[in-house]
Design an enzyme around this catalytic site. Structure first.
Site, PDB file in Angstrom:
ATOM      1  N   THR A   1       0.822  -1.186   0.066  1.00 59.26           N
ATOM      2  CA  THR A   1       0.103   0.014  -0.121  1.00 59.26           C
ATOM      3  C   THR A   1       0.857   1.131   0.066  1.00 59.26           C
ATOM      4  OG1 THR A   1      -1.822  -0.937   1.284  1.00 59.26           O
ATOM      5  CG2 THR A   1      -1.869   1.220   1.472  1.00 59.26           C
TER       6      THR A   1
ATOM      7  N   GLU B   1      -0.338  -5.297   6.048  1.00 54.68           N
ATOM      8  CA  GLU B   1       1.000  -5.582   5.231  1.00 54.68           C
ATOM      9  C   GLU B   1       1.677  -6.663   6.095  1.00 54.68           C
ATOM     10  OE1 GLU B   1       1.462  -1.225   3.588  1.00 54.68           O
ATOM     11  OE2 GLU B   1       2.183  -1.585   5.563  1.00 54.68           O
TER      12      GLU B   1
HETATM   13  C1  5RP Z   1       1.697   2.144   4.041  1.00 48.47           C
HETATM   14  C2  5RP Z   1       2.791   1.875   4.066  1.00 48.47           C
HETATM   15  C3  5RP Z   1       3.843   2.359   2.743  1.00 48.47           C
HETATM   16  O1  5RP Z   1       4.514   1.262   2.221  1.00 48.47           O
HETATM   17  C4  5RP Z   1       4.680   3.273   3.320  1.00 48.47           C
HETATM   18  O2  5RP Z   1       4.011   4.335   4.140  1.00 48.47           O
HETATM   19  C5  5RP Z   1       5.607   4.317   2.185  1.00 48.47           C
HETATM   20  O3  5RP Z   1       4.645   4.755   1.432  1.00 48.47           O
HETATM   21  P1  5RP Z   1       5.113   5.379   0.151  1.00 48.47           P
HETATM   22  O4  5RP Z   1       5.274   4.579  -0.899  1.00 48.47           O
HETATM   23  O5  5RP Z   1       3.659   6.514  -0.256  1.00 48.47           O
HETATM   24  O6  5RP Z   1       6.227   6.404   0.359  1.00 48.47           O
HETATM   25  O7  5RP Z   1       3.550   1.214   4.804  1.00 48.47           O
HETATM   26  O8  5RP Z   1       1.000   1.661   5.303  1.00 48.47           O
END
Ligand code: 5RP
Length: 225
Positions: A28, A103
């Site tokens: 995500t 996740e």
């Molecule tokens: C979501 C997550 C994402 O992998 C993390 O926040 C990184 O996000 P982005 O790819 O938008 O930098 O852990 O819960």
């Protein structure tokens, strides 16, 4: 290159880790979204996906990619997801997008974890990014006291531009803990997991990444752990 271009580059590189004919776990966030868009181009090569959030499931379905319930699946060939911070041992902070619990579950049944991240996510010691902890709503204050006792400054996550408490896909709340210098991520993960009322902590250390595709100005670097 912009941060989005770096994210796009690692998303593209991650396609090499997709296993033909298999189920792929999909993370995500903005980097995972770029990956979904790349995956759509080769969707006929895979059996389907398991999503780590409702948002990811919706994006996969919008591309016509099959999304399985995890209960229908015995194992996942590879899990591909972003991170908020990652160390040179593959330990990560995740949960900036509030999907940490799902996740962690999807990662736990995946044979391989491929982290895709722009170079700014690689750190020596984790903790500059506030550590997300998902809690049952009734335990919020009790858990916050215990997180403060660990030396952090806990804060309840609210909906952007509002005072409303943010609610996760699981009906939980997120406490973001600032001010931690995480020198032993495996130990801290275990310690926070022990706090009653915690659903999951966004430290992925006991089961960290196996590979990290890191987007840099010099190209995509591959770190293996
Ligand atoms: C979501 C997550 C994402 O992998 C993390 O926040 C990184 O996000 P982005 O790819 O938008 O930098 O852990 O819960």
């Amino acid at each position: 290159m912009t941060q989005d271009e770096l994210k796009q580059a690692v998303a593209r590189a991650a396609i090499d880790y997709v296993v033909d004919g298999e189920i792929i776990g999909v993370g995500t966030g903005s980097t995972a979204n770029f990956f979904i868009d790349e995956l759509a181009k080769i969707k006929d090569r895979i059996k389907g996906t398991v999503a780590s959030s409702e948002a990811t499931a919706a994006r996969l379905r919008a591309h016509g990619i099959e999304v399985y319930d995890l209960n229908e699946v015995e194992s996942i060939a590879v899990y591909i997801d972003g991170a908020d911070e990652i160390t040179d041992t593959g330990a990560m902070i995740k949960g900036g997008g509030a999907a940490l619990t799902r996740e962690k579950i999807v990662a736990s049944v995946s044979k391989r974890f491929v982290c895709i991240a722009d170079g700014s996510k690689l750190v020596g010691t984790m903790g500059t990014f506030p550590l997300p902890v998902e809690v049952l709503p009734m335990a919020r204050a009790a858990v916050m006291r215990q997180l403060a006792a660990l030396g952090g400054q806990p804060r309840v996550r609210t909906v952007v531009a509002s005072d409303d408490i943010f609610i996760t896909d699981n009906g939980g709340e997120i406490i973001d803990v600032a001010g931690l210098s995480i020198t032993d991520p495996v130990a801290l993960e275990a310690q926070i997991n022990q706090i009653v009322g915690v659903i999951a902590v966004g430290l992925f250390a006991a089961r960290g990444a196996d590979v990290c595709l890191l987007g840099t100005a010099d190209g995509v670097k591959t770190l293996t752990f």
